[in-house]
Scaffold this active site. Structure first.
Site, mmCIF file in Angstrom:
data_model
loop_
_atom_site.group_PDB
_atom_site.id
_atom_site.type_symbol
_atom_site.label_atom_id
_atom_site.label_comp_id
_atom_site.label_asym_id
_atom_site.label_seq_id
_atom_site.Cartn_x
_atom_site.Cartn_y
_atom_site.Cartn_z
ATOM 1 N N SER A 99 -23.233 -50.233 3.406
ATOM 2 C CA SER A 99 -23.566 -49.061 4.357
ATOM 3 C C SER A 99 -22.296 -48.239 4.451
ATOM 4 O O SER A 99 -21.289 -48.902 5.509
ATOM 5 C CB SER A 99 -24.116 -49.558 5.564
ATOM 6 N N LYS A 174 -29.439 -44.166 4.670
ATOM 7 C CA LYS A 174 -29.192 -45.367 5.416
ATOM 8 C C LYS A 174 -28.853 -45.102 6.774
ATOM 9 O O LYS A 174 -29.022 -45.694 7.737
ATOM 10 C CB LYS A 174 -28.130 -46.114 4.569
ATOM 11 N N LYS A 242 -20.378 -49.397 13.406
ATOM 12 C CA LYS A 242 -19.878 -48.803 12.450
ATOM 13 C C LYS A 242 -20.624 -47.715 11.923
ATOM 14 O O LYS A 242 -20.412 -46.715 11.717
ATOM 15 C CB LYS A 242 -19.496 -50.000 11.245
HETATM 16 P P1 NAD Z 1 -20.697 -59.902 5.891
HETATM 17 O O1 NAD Z 1 -19.485 -59.465 6.905
HETATM 18 O O2 NAD Z 1 -21.559 -61.145 6.239
HETATM 19 O O3 NAD Z 1 -19.996 -59.983 4.330
HETATM 20 C C1 NAD Z 1 -19.105 -59.225 3.826
HETATM 21 C C2 NAD Z 1 -18.374 -60.104 2.671
HETATM 22 O O4 NAD Z 1 -17.602 -59.095 2.002
HETATM 23 C C3 NAD Z 1 -17.627 -61.288 3.304
HETATM 24 O O5 NAD Z 1 -18.312 -62.484 2.500
HETATM 25 C C4 NAD Z 1 -16.410 -60.690 2.825
HETATM 26 O O6 NAD Z 1 -15.590 -62.197 2.329
HETATM 27 C C5 NAD Z 1 -16.397 -60.064 1.744
HETATM 28 N N1 NAD Z 1 -15.308 -59.165 1.528
HETATM 29 C C6 NAD Z 1 -14.691 -58.361 2.252
HETATM 30 N N2 NAD Z 1 -13.601 -57.650 1.826
HETATM 31 C C7 NAD Z 1 -13.519 -58.161 0.498
HETATM 32 C C8 NAD Z 1 -12.750 -58.121 -0.524
HETATM 33 N N3 NAD Z 1 -11.546 -57.324 -0.512
HETATM 34 N N4 NAD Z 1 -13.002 -58.640 -1.962
HETATM 35 C C9 NAD Z 1 -14.296 -59.531 -1.842
HETATM 36 N N5 NAD Z 1 -14.874 -59.958 -0.880
HETATM 37 C C10 NAD Z 1 -14.731 -59.210 0.301
HETATM 38 O O7 NAD Z 1 -21.486 -58.535 5.983
HETATM 39 P P2 NAD Z 1 -23.076 -58.349 5.585
HETATM 40 O O8 NAD Z 1 -23.908 -58.692 6.922
HETATM 41 O O9 NAD Z 1 -23.301 -59.117 4.386
HETATM 42 O O10 NAD Z 1 -22.864 -56.720 5.234
HETATM 43 C C11 NAD Z 1 -22.493 -56.329 4.087
HETATM 44 C C12 NAD Z 1 -22.820 -54.758 4.313
HETATM 45 O O11 NAD Z 1 -24.418 -54.599 4.083
HETATM 46 C C13 NAD Z 1 -22.432 -53.912 5.323
HETATM 47 O O12 NAD Z 1 -21.976 -52.808 5.012
HETATM 48 C C14 NAD Z 1 -23.654 -53.972 6.442
HETATM 49 O O13 NAD Z 1 -23.580 -52.679 7.355
HETATM 50 C C15 NAD Z 1 -24.527 -53.904 5.508
HETATM 51 N N6 NAD Z 1 -25.933 -54.285 5.804
HETATM 52 C C16 NAD Z 1 -26.098 -55.586 6.423
HETATM 53 C C17 NAD Z 1 -27.415 -55.946 6.991
HETATM 54 C C18 NAD Z 1 -27.562 -57.280 7.585
HETATM 55 O O14 NAD Z 1 -28.696 -57.697 8.139
HETATM 56 N N7 NAD Z 1 -26.513 -58.225 7.615
HETATM 57 C C19 NAD Z 1 -28.398 -55.193 6.741
HETATM 58 C C20 NAD Z 1 -28.418 -54.253 5.825
HETATM 59 C C21 NAD Z 1 -27.139 -53.513 5.372
#
Ligand code: NAD
EC number: 1.1.1.60
Length: 297
Positions: A99, A174, A242
């Site tokens: 997102s 979104k 964010k």
């Molecule tokens: P998270 O922090 O659990 O996971 C993010 C992952 O990205 C981590 O495992 C990290 O190691 C990886 N990462 C970061 N920088 C990186 C890089 N340079 N190279 C490789 N990997 C890298 O976050 P999340 O909760 O999985 O959310 C991910 C996205 O999805 C966000 O944009 C969030 O807003 C969106 N989202 C989350 C949810 C939720 O319920 N958690 C729901 C809908 C959307």
């Protein structure tokens, strides 16, 4: 089951891990990369493959999926040195499911075009449970033919998959989603404190509310968190902060007023300032408890 595709999956966090596993389950060849190793090991245990760099993950991929926290990580992973555009094959399709701001999706598309690489922005809603159960809502921006190509992959991840317009449109939808969810959580939290202060049986009250016009997916999915004060994420308040920044900026750019959304954005910021950033967004309840002068549980 759709034809097997070679997929690179970058970002195996709360959402990316189960999504990558679901693509493996659907019969695809999935190679994952993440900043930390245990999530890569878990993908391998689930039948996928691990990579030690973005370069290694994307080299042979037909489709690259990114699922990282926010704009800076998307820019680094896709546009940065050693990133996706440097190493992906011309003709491949890069689908960013994080997102982020619509502007960054547009910037990514322009840079990819120069390398003969196509892009889609495909953020999701439905939370961790939606990712695990493969019932996400997926809102997709980009070219119709690229959406058609990716549709079987989206169908392995979600149940509501809709092409909403050109590049960036998925992110705009979104942003609206995050506005609705934050406001909904805030008012459910206010109702919880009101009901508790009034001495009403809280689980019974929330059950009956869930069956009427006040019912919502937020109420169904978050009421147990609130009753039990169980705030392990889920969706972190830091990430929702964010997203409130994204929606308030995007709405301002198109002169759409968000009076209630702006107020809730301040309450999300306050939750973070009070040290609740790493808790699930249902912990907005703690902010209402603070306002009510109650013990914060
Ligand atoms: P998270 O922090 O659990 O996971 C993010 C992952 O990205 C981590 O495992 C990290 O190691 C990886 N990462 C970061 N920088 C990186 C890089 N340079 N190279 C490789 N990997 C890298 O976050 P999340 O909760 O999985 O959310 C991910 C996205 O999805 C966000 O944009 C969030 O807003 C969106 N989202 C989350 C949810 C939720 O319920 N958690 C729901 C809908 C959307």
């Amino acid at each position: 089951m759709s034809a097997s595709r070679k997929i690179a999956f970058i970002g195996l966090g709360i959402m990316g891990s189960p999504m990558a596993a679901n693509l493996v389950k659907a019969g695809h060849h999935v190679t994952g990369f993440n900043l930390t190793q245990p999530q890569i090991d878990a993908l391998v245990a689930a039948g996928g493959h691990g990579a030690s760099s973005i370069a290694q993950a994307v080299r042979d991929a037909e489709v690259v999926i990114t699922m990282v926290p926010a704009d800076p990580q998307v820019e680094q992973v896709i546009l940065g040195e050693g990133g996706v555009l440097e190493h992906a094959k011309p003709g491949s399709l890069v689908i960013d499911m994080s997102s982020i701001t619509p502007q960054t999706s547009i910037k990514v598309e322009a840079a990819a075009k120069e390398k003969g690489i196509r892009t889609l922005d495909a953020p999701v809603s439905g939370g961790e449970a939606g990712a695990v159960e493969a019932v996400l809502s997926i809102m997709v921006g980009g070219a119709a033919e690229d959406f058609a190509e990716a549709k079987p992959l989206f169908d392995a991840l979600g149940t509501t998959v809709i092409h909403v317009g050109p590049t960036g449109a998925g992110q705009t939808v979104k942003a609206a989603n995050q506005l609705i969810v934050a406001v909904n959580i805030q008012v459910v939290a206010e109702a919880v404190v009101f009901l508790e202060n009034a001495g009403v049986d809280l689980p019974a009250a929330l059950d009956v509310l869930a069956g009427g016009l006040a019912g919502s997916t937020v109420l169904n999915r978050k009421k147990a968190n609130m009753v039990e004060r169980q705030f392990a994420p889920g969706f972190r308040i830091d990430l929702h902060h964010k997203d409130m920044g994204i929606v308030t900026a995007a709405a301002r750019a198109v002169e759409a007023p968000l009076p209630v959304g702006s107020l809730v954005a301040q309450l999300v910021a306050s939750a973070r300032a009070n040290g609740d950033g790493s808790l699930d967004h249902s912990a907005l309840l703690r902010g209402v408890e603070r306002l009510a002068g109650r013990e914060v549980k």
